[in-house]
Enzyme design. Structure first.
Site, PDB file in Angstrom:
ATOM      1  CG  HIS A   9      -1.937   1.233   1.290  1.00  0.00           C
ATOM      2  ND1 HIS A   9      -1.760   2.141   2.307  1.00  0.00           N
ATOM      3  CD2 HIS A   9      -2.792   1.448   0.626  1.00  0.00           C
ATOM      4  CE1 HIS A   9      -2.643   2.847   2.130  1.00  0.00           C
ATOM      5  NE2 HIS A   9      -3.295   2.571   1.179  1.00  0.00           N
ATOM      6  CD  GLU A  36      -2.493   1.770  -3.300  1.00  0.00           C
ATOM      7  OE1 GLU A  36      -3.727   1.769  -3.595  1.00  0.00           O
ATOM      8  OE2 GLU A  36      -1.792   2.132  -2.347  1.00  0.00           O
ATOM      9  CG  ASP A  38      -2.807   6.064  -4.408  1.00  0.00           C
ATOM     10  OD1 ASP A  38      -3.737   5.614  -4.868  1.00  0.00           O
ATOM     11  OD2 ASP A  38      -2.317   5.795  -3.562  1.00  0.00           O
ATOM     12  CG  HIS A  51      -3.060   8.725  -1.142  1.00  0.00           C
ATOM     13  ND1 HIS A  51      -3.806   9.619  -0.328  1.00  0.00           N
ATOM     14  CD2 HIS A  51      -3.603   7.647  -1.297  1.00  0.00           C
ATOM     15  CE1 HIS A  51      -4.795   8.847   0.032  1.00  0.00           C
ATOM     16  NE2 HIS A  51      -4.779   7.794  -0.549  1.00  0.00           N
ATOM     17  CD  GLU A 141      -7.280   5.166  -5.530  1.00  0.00           C
ATOM     18  OE1 GLU A 141      -8.041   5.944  -5.411  1.00  0.00           O
ATOM     19  OE2 GLU A 141      -6.671   4.599  -4.780  1.00  0.00           O
TER      20      GLU A 141
END
Length: 316
Positions: A9, A36, A38, A51, A141
């Site tokens: 994460h 991950e 973002d 993020h 994301e």
């Protein structure tokens, strides 16, 4: 049943500031299956790994550009060119009060890092995959797509172009694309015809992050069946699967994971933190055991990929 994926994460963010290349390198070395990213856009349309759509939580933008905040008091990445973003120092996340969000992690006064572009991070991970002989995938994301659209930006198109340029655009590429916005995922599936698997992130309606999305409806049986037509899985908040313990100390678990899997969907909940355990859980291993052994989830978003990997490897 296959062993669940360990998804780092924002990298190994329990140890190093989130979304820095150092945090991704550590997560790779700790055995994460996916790292991950973002992603937001700069003023000159460069996908940046960050993020939030704003910069003030993890950078020194307030010191570097004191007069560039919007009326709401935030400094938005979309208002800065890549050249300007390159001048910012990145560190541990701070709250609006200036205190570390997670005390005890990397020292908050040491802003030793920079914002990577998505292209740079992919090249970095490719390098780690090549030198280690172990492939860690990308879990991207598309952050705040509705905000980007209002600003006249096409975030999905920019991200997909970077992925194509890097050779991560085939059906077997180790990539997941995730979003809290059904319209974004449907556009990836329809207009762009992207073969990459998509994950519908699930928030709480009370959080108010995405306009005109009813997550309670999305998690109904009909909603899950609809998701299965445009996505490979869901990413629920762990509080939507585990809701504390009853008076006898037994965990109260919901049927969301079981219903999603019955609809043919993967279940990748977020976020597993050993320094922020949910009520009623007395250890990180107990939390993982509940989600892996009892709920049977397919993946885990965690700030501590080493601890998740150790748990999985220690299972008989």
């Amino acid at each position: 049943m296959a062993e669940p994926l360990v998804i780092a994460h924002r990298g190994a963010s329990g140890y190093l500031p989130e979304h820095t290349l150092a945090a991704k390198a550590l997560a790779h070395g700790q055995g994460a299956d996916y790292l991950e990213q973002d992603v937001v856009l700069s003023a000159d349309d460069v996908p940046i790994v960050l993020h939030d759509i704003h910069l003030d939580g993890t950078t020194n933008v307030a010191e570097r550009f004191p007069d560039r905040a919007r009326a709401d008091g935030h400094w938005y990445a979309i208002d800065f060119t890549l050249a300007e973003l390159r001048t910012l120092a990145v560190g541990e996340r701070l709250g609006r009060d200036g205190a570390p969000v997670f005390p005890g992690r990397f020292p908050a006064d040491r802003r030793l890092f920079q914002l990577p572009t998505l292209a740079e991070e992919i090249a970095f991970i490719d390098g780690l995959n090549g030198s280690s002989g172990r492939v860690a995938g990308l879990y991207i994301e598309l952050k705040g797509d509705h905000f980007h659209r209002k600003e006249g930006k096409d975030l999905p198109a920019a991200v997909l172009q970077v992925l194509e340029d890097a050779g991560y655009h085939e059906a077997d590429s180790p990539v997941f694309l995730q979003s809290f916005e059904p319209a974004t995922l449907k556009r990836l599936a329809g207009e762009f015809r992207s073969p990459l698997p998509r994950i519908q992130l699930i928030a709480e309606n009370a959080w108010g992050g995405v306009p005109d999305v009813d997550y309670e409806t999305l998690t109904s049986d009909a909603g899950l069946a609809a998701i299965a037509r445009y996505a490979a899985g869901i990413g629920p908040w762990l509080g939507q699967l585990y809701q504390g313990s009853d008076d006898a100390g037994e965990p109260r678990i919901t049927d969301l994971a079981a219903r999603a899997q019955a609809a043919g969907l993967l279940v990748h909940p977020y976020t597993f933190r050993s320094d922020a355990l949910p009520p009623g859980i007395d250890s990180f291993d107990a939390l993982l055991a509940l989600f892996v052994d009892r709920l049977g989830v397919d993946g885990l978003f965690t700030d501590f990929p080493d601890k998740a990997r150790h748990f999985l490897e220690s299972k008989p």
